[in-house]
Scaffold this motif. Sequence first.
Motif, PDB file in Angstrom:
ATOM      1  N   GLY A   1      20.005-117.450  33.503  1.00 56.31           N
ATOM      2  CA  GLY A   1      21.085-116.928  34.332  1.00 56.31           C
ATOM      3  C   GLY A   1      21.251-117.767  35.578  1.00 56.31           C
ATOM      4  N   LEU A   2      22.467-117.878  36.043  1.00 56.58           N
ATOM      5  CA  LEU A   2      22.737-118.625  37.270  1.00 56.58           C
ATOM      6  C   LEU A   2      23.628-117.780  38.162  1.00 56.58           C
ATOM      7  CD1 LEU A   2      23.663-121.911  35.435  1.00 56.58           C
ATOM      8  CD2 LEU A   2      21.736-121.733  37.011  1.00 56.58           C
ATOM      9  N   VAL A   3      23.294-117.727  39.449  1.00 50.57           N
ATOM     10  CA  VAL A   3      24.178-117.049  40.389  1.00 50.57           C
ATOM     11  C   VAL A   3      24.852-118.121  41.234  1.00 50.57           C
ATOM     12  CG1 VAL A   3      24.378-115.378  42.254  1.00 50.57           C
ATOM     13  CG2 VAL A   3      22.640-115.058  40.494  1.00 50.57           C
ATOM     14  N   TYR A   4      26.172-118.157  41.170  1.00 55.97           N
ATOM     15  CA  TYR A   4      26.915-119.120  41.984  1.00 55.97           C
ATOM     16  C   TYR A   4      27.335-118.401  43.255  1.00 55.97           C
ATOM     17  CZ  TYR A   4      30.361-122.665  43.286  1.00 55.97           C
ATOM     18  OH  TYR A   4      31.065-123.641  43.946  1.00 55.97           O
ATOM     19  N   ILE A   5      26.663-118.719  44.361  1.00 57.17           N
ATOM     20  CA  ILE A   5      26.859-117.945  45.586  1.00 57.17           C
ATOM     21  C   ILE A   5      27.302-118.847  46.737  1.00 57.17           C
ATOM     22  CG2 ILE A   5      24.366-118.071  46.122  1.00 57.17           C
ATOM     23  CD1 ILE A   5      24.704-115.235  47.363  1.00 57.17           C
ATOM     24  N   ARG A   6      28.181-118.318  47.573  1.00 62.41           N
ATOM     25  CA  ARG A   6      28.684-119.090  48.719  1.00 62.41           C
ATOM     26  C   ARG A   6      27.555-119.418  49.697  1.00 62.41           C
ATOM     27  NH1 ARG A   6      33.290-116.073  51.860  1.00 62.41           N
ATOM     28  NH2 ARG A   6      33.590-118.149  52.688  1.00 62.41           N
ATOM     29  N   ALA A   7      27.512-120.672  50.108  1.00 63.92           N
ATOM     30  CA  ALA A   7      26.505-121.071  51.097  1.00 63.92           C
ATOM     31  C   ALA A   7      26.760-120.384  52.438  1.00 63.92           C
ATOM     32  CB  ALA A   7      26.514-122.585  51.265  1.00 63.92           C
ATOM     33  N   GLU A   8      27.967-119.860  52.618  1.00 63.05           N
ATOM     34  CA  GLU A   8      28.297-119.174  53.877  1.00 63.05           C
ATOM     35  C   GLU A   8      27.692-117.781  53.963  1.00 63.05           C
ATOM     36  OE1 GLU A   8      30.399-120.704  51.913  1.00 63.05           O
ATOM     37  OE2 GLU A   8      32.053-121.655  52.983  1.00 63.05           O
ATOM     38  N   TYR A   9      26.970-117.356  52.932  1.00 65.93           N
ATOM     39  CA  TYR A   9      26.367-116.026  52.927  1.00 65.93           C
ATOM     40  C   TYR A   9      24.845-116.132  53.022  1.00 65.93           C
ATOM     41  CZ  TYR A   9      30.694-113.639  51.387  1.00 65.93           C
ATOM     42  OH  TYR A   9      31.942-113.087  51.284  1.00 65.93           O
ATOM     43  N   PRO A  10      24.312-116.585  54.153  1.00 65.75           N
ATOM     44  CA  PRO A  10      22.863-116.837  54.214  1.00 65.75           C
ATOM     45  C   PRO A  10      22.002-115.603  53.957  1.00 65.75           C
ATOM     46  CG  PRO A  10      23.870-116.995  56.407  1.00 65.75           C
ATOM     47  CD  PRO A  10      24.991-116.929  55.418  1.00 65.75           C
ATOM     48  N   LEU A  11      22.440-114.448  54.463  1.00 71.31           N
ATOM     49  CA  LEU A  11      21.612-113.250  54.293  1.00 71.31           C
ATOM     50  C   LEU A  11      21.599-112.800  52.827  1.00 71.31           C
ATOM     51  CD1 LEU A  11      19.904-111.125  55.787  1.00 71.31           C
ATOM     52  CD2 LEU A  11      21.964-109.739  55.975  1.00 71.31           C
ATOM     53  N   ALA A  12      22.760-112.879  52.185  1.00 72.01           N
ATOM     54  CA  ALA A  12      22.828-112.497  50.773  1.00 72.01           C
ATOM     55  C   ALA A  12      21.944-113.433  49.948  1.00 72.01           C
ATOM     56  CB  ALA A  12      24.273-112.551  50.280  1.00 72.01           C
ATOM     57  N   ILE A  13      21.964-114.716  50.280  1.00 73.24           N
ATOM     58  CA  ILE A  13      21.128-115.685  49.565  1.00 73.24           C
ATOM     59  C   ILE A  13      19.656-115.340  49.735  1.00 73.24           C
ATOM     60  CG2 ILE A  13      20.341-118.096  49.567  1.00 73.24           C
ATOM     61  CD1 ILE A  13      23.231-118.891  50.242  1.00 73.24           C
ATOM     62  N   LYS A  14      19.287-115.041  50.974  1.00 69.41           N
ATOM     63  CA  LYS A  14      17.882-114.744  51.261  1.00 69.41           C
ATOM     64  C   LYS A  14      17.415-113.503  50.478  1.00 69.41           C
ATOM     65  CE  LYS A  14      15.135-112.800  54.868  1.00 69.41           C
ATOM     66  NZ  LYS A  14      15.412-111.841  55.945  1.00 69.41           N
ATOM     67  N   ARG A  15      18.219-112.451  50.524  1.00 64.31           N
ATOM     68  CA  ARG A  15      17.801-111.208  49.859  1.00 64.31           C
ATOM     69  C   ARG A  15      17.780-111.369  48.344  1.00 64.31           C
ATOM     70  NH1 ARG A  15      20.353-106.911  53.894  1.00 64.31           N
ATOM     71  NH2 ARG A  15      18.848-107.248  55.571  1.00 64.31           N
ATOM     72  N   LEU A  16      18.738-112.122  47.831  1.00 69.47           N
ATOM     73  CA  LEU A  16      18.787-112.343  46.391  1.00 69.47           C
ATOM     74  C   LEU A  16      17.553-113.129  45.944  1.00 69.47           C
ATOM     75  CD1 LEU A  16      20.573-111.828  43.946  1.00 69.47           C
ATOM     76  CD2 LEU A  16      21.724-113.989  44.389  1.00 69.47           C
ATOM     77  N   GLN A  17      17.185-114.134  46.730  1.00 66.82           N
ATOM     78  CA  GLN A  17      16.017-114.938  46.384  1.00 66.82           C
ATOM     79  C   GLN A  17      14.748-114.088  46.416  1.00 66.82           C
ATOM     80  OE1 GLN A  17      16.264-118.346  45.318  1.00 66.82           O
ATOM     81  NE2 GLN A  17      14.276-117.602  44.569  1.00 66.82           N
ATOM     82  N   ILE A  18      14.634-113.243  47.452  1.00 70.18           N
ATOM     83  CA  ILE A  18      13.476-112.346  47.531  1.00 70.18           C
ATOM     84  C   ILE A  18      13.435-111.450  46.295  1.00 70.18           C
ATOM     85  CG2 ILE A  18      12.509-110.342  48.767  1.00 70.18           C
ATOM     86  CD1 ILE A  18      13.519-111.613  51.372  1.00 70.18           C
ATOM     87  N   ALA A  19      14.594-110.917  45.935  1.00 69.03           N
ATOM     88  CA  ALA A  19      14.664-110.005  44.788  1.00 69.03           C
ATOM     89  C   ALA A  19      14.263-110.715  43.494  1.00 69.03           C
ATOM     90  CB  ALA A  19      16.076-109.423  44.665  1.00 69.03           C
TER      91      ALA A  19
ATOM     92  N   ARG B   1      22.785-121.222  42.462  1.00 67.07           N
ATOM     93  CA  ARG B   1      23.574-122.422  42.692  1.00 67.07           C
ATOM     94  C   ARG B   1      24.500-122.118  43.870  1.00 67.07           C
ATOM     95  NH1 ARG B   1      20.641-124.405  39.608  1.00 67.07           N
ATOM     96  NH2 ARG B   1      21.048-125.820  37.864  1.00 67.07           N
ATOM     97  N   TYR B   2      24.663-123.091  44.760  1.00 61.54           N
ATOM     98  CA  TYR B   2      25.446-122.792  45.952  1.00 61.54           C
ATOM     99  C   TYR B   2      26.868-123.298  45.865  1.00 61.54           C
ATOM    100  CZ  TYR B   2      20.814-121.813  47.591  1.00 61.54           C
ATOM    101  OH  TYR B   2      19.568-121.301  47.700  1.00 61.54           O
ATOM    102  N   GLY B   3      27.769-122.416  46.257  1.00 65.14           N
ATOM    103  CA  GLY B   3      29.161-122.804  46.433  1.00 65.14           C
ATOM    104  C   GLY B   3      29.275-123.363  47.839  1.00 65.14           C
ATOM    105  N   ALA B   4      30.201-124.271  48.040  1.00 61.04           N
ATOM    106  CA  ALA B   4      30.234-124.916  49.352  1.00 61.04           C
ATOM    107  C   ALA B   4      31.600-124.771  50.006  1.00 61.04           C
ATOM    108  CB  ALA B   4      29.844-126.384  49.210  1.00 61.04           C
TER     109      ALA B   4
END
Lengths: 129, 596, 161
Positions: free
Chosen positions: B231-249, B275-278
Amino acid sequence: MAVKSLADLKKMSSEFKNTVSLRENGDNVDSLIQIKVAMATCGIASGAKEVMDFYLEELDKQGIKAVVTQTGCMGYCYAEPTIEVKLPGKDPIVFGHVNVEKASEILEKYIKNGELVEGIIPVNYETVK
Amino acid sequence: MTHYRFHILCCGGTGCKASNSAGIVRKFEAVLKEKNINDVQVITTGCFGFCEKGPIVKILPDNTFYVQVKEDDVENIVNEHIIKGRKVERLLYTDPKSEGHVSDSKHMGFYKKQMRIALRNCGFINPEDIREYIAREGYAALGKVLTEMTPEAAIDEMTKSGLRGRGGAGFPTGLKWGFARKSVADQKYVVCNADEGDPGAFMDRSILEGDPHSVIEAMAICGYCIGATKGLVYIRAEYPLAIKRLQIAIDQAREYGLLGKDILGTGFEFDIELRYGAGAFVCGEETALIHSMEGQRGEPTVKPPFPAVKGYMGKPTNVNNVETFANVPVIYLKGADWFNKIGTEKSKGTKVFALAGKINNVGLIEVPMGTTLREIIYEIGGGIKGGKKFKAVQTGGPSGGCLTEKDLDTPVDYESLAAAKSIMGSGGMIVMDEDNCMVAIAKFYLDFTVDESCGKCTPCRVGNKRMNEILDKIIKGNGTMEDIELLKNLATVIQDTALCGLGQTAPNPVLSTLNNFYDEYVAHVKDKKCPAGQCKDLLSYVINPDKCMGCTACARKCPVAAITGTVKQPHKIDQAKCIKCGTCLDTCKFGAISKQ
Amino acid sequence: MAKATIKINRQYLKEIKEVCESFNYEKGQLINVLKKTQEKIGYLPAEVQMVIAEELKVPVAKVYGVVSFYSFFTMVPKGKYPISICLGTACYVRGAEGILQEVERQLGINPGETTPDGLFSLDCLRCIGACGLAPVIMIGEKVYPRVTPNKVKEILDEYRK
């Protein structure tokens, strides 16, 4: 801590239901004061972290046993920062526009004396359980 | 600890305030004092979201809920309820179905317009602690699917539930999974589209920040259904908190063996990477998103081939949006039949909206499909800010359209919104009042599209730019009636010829404002006036000499020293210097300054 | 492009190479490599792009194509205090344009530029999700809620001391 089977997971789920909010306190969860601080991006942007820090510090200093946790967006963007306070045996109450000053008022009046303060946000949704 | 026997909660939301809730509070206080009752506290609260039945009074601890309370009722409530402990039946809410009184607000869930399915855990659990998710039946759906269902049966269940893609297009999720299942390949991928690009929408961010595990669990279920292990999550790099929590999860799920090899002892393997969207709006389009994940420019390609056949790295790929995934675990726990009963005939379940703009209760809301715009704006949203007049509500962001007063009773579902010439979109809902110029709004969205156009196809790259120039001309007061016609023509051509969804829908805000607010365009062109008073080139600030007291407040605040005059004498604005910032208008206490 | 003369200091060169190595020189990881590099160096000038192209064995044109495509990447250094004006729809309908004009006027720069003293850089972004606080601006990590044009100078002055 690996979950090896569905039976494992079910056992764990019911265990966590009772203990998870307790952290290391060892009491029954309903006998404790529980404070949840909404810490999504917008909450943090409007000062939720300061409020969380305030409660962690102040409750500890005053020796009040409580569980303070962070949680996600409660949906009340217009009233950030928002917190939910649950006193033992009572329904949880959500307060909005909570800065450190308001947090202190909630601590002194509601948490210690059960006296409500302005800023209550009625929960206006139903959640599936 | 508690010194209060009762708490009387009076709604102080805008709606109830307008129907004298403040008077009711004062009356309660007076009556309690007169009767010498000290163990009851009266308090004003925020909006209950039930403005149509306001003012609302709620009594704790018994949760009694009184509606349409008047000042004259206060004494009665105190005498009966507070002193004698008897509920005042006539003020209780009457259930229109059973015609019975409903006294306990805990049993009046139906009055609550909102129902949280996708947001069920947001604001309840600590998103950084997997144990809290597990305590709320987390990963039980995955367990159920892995142990009790074949992939085919699980896909059938999803199809039966009627869940449709929440990213905007509304494609049936079960059908999509079925396509990916049918493709034969050595490797398949599950992709979560978390590239929330609509400016003014933050549903997906809130879900990832508040309940990341529900998305992880759903992706694993999807992996099992279509036969993918990655699975891959394509997430906006502008969402640092969402990235952090998702990674922890993700890390916690791995640690608990809920991601990785042999999940729950079933032999099923699945893992997730980020994967980061930019920052490119077009990457919300699934083919563009896949290119971006491969490290290339995020340009869309013609479908077919669909990602279900040839997607990431040329392998079959299933792309769903965050909110779609967040619905998945509950559907398996409660069953397709349960989900199927919520919503309308063709749109099942709920939809999350980011309700914002000129509205009192800006918020993240979730309503069953079929709820009307009026209910959302006036009940949940508490009406228009500052008592101004409602003008339009925009749904679907840069691909959507504006809906007006006449559309307010439109139920929110995919078909009805399309019939009203807007779209469901991903969930941005922006409310506008009389001060918002609709030509300027159209230009705002077009600015956005021009900025975000990837440049691959000509209609979008050049056509939208031309439309933007025409709008600019109109806003500056240089437009002609021919320009309006040209705008219409261009818009239709772009709709018909652009390569991807972004280009094809880019003219929507222009067409929809032209349809609904044609007069406003004409006013800009013919009268050289902006009726909403927003377009700076078409307005000037003037001081009414009869009202000006010469207090000098505006002159002191003016950032460009365009206001002159002597104390206690009417002041004047030098139009050549004025930058039309509006500071003077906000400063004046005497209402002497106006926009013309 | 076999022998590009690269005018960047050794420390940076080493860091860029480390980043490329950490992603196993995978071509598909180009965006992640650029993101990490920008985090370390602050921006992605032509020289940096050349190094990355050489390391990952892709044409410089492709690297440039990606850098210029995504708004997250920048080829000019940001100011000490980067200012971002939210131009999401919610902020726009509540007057963000006026805020932008005032900031431009105060600093004398356009979006995408940096003040000559290197103190501020100005950018527009689309929605940070704080719609309830609209209009908002961000300076560094700090979010300023409910900004009005006449508050702008006061906010900027905090950083000028």
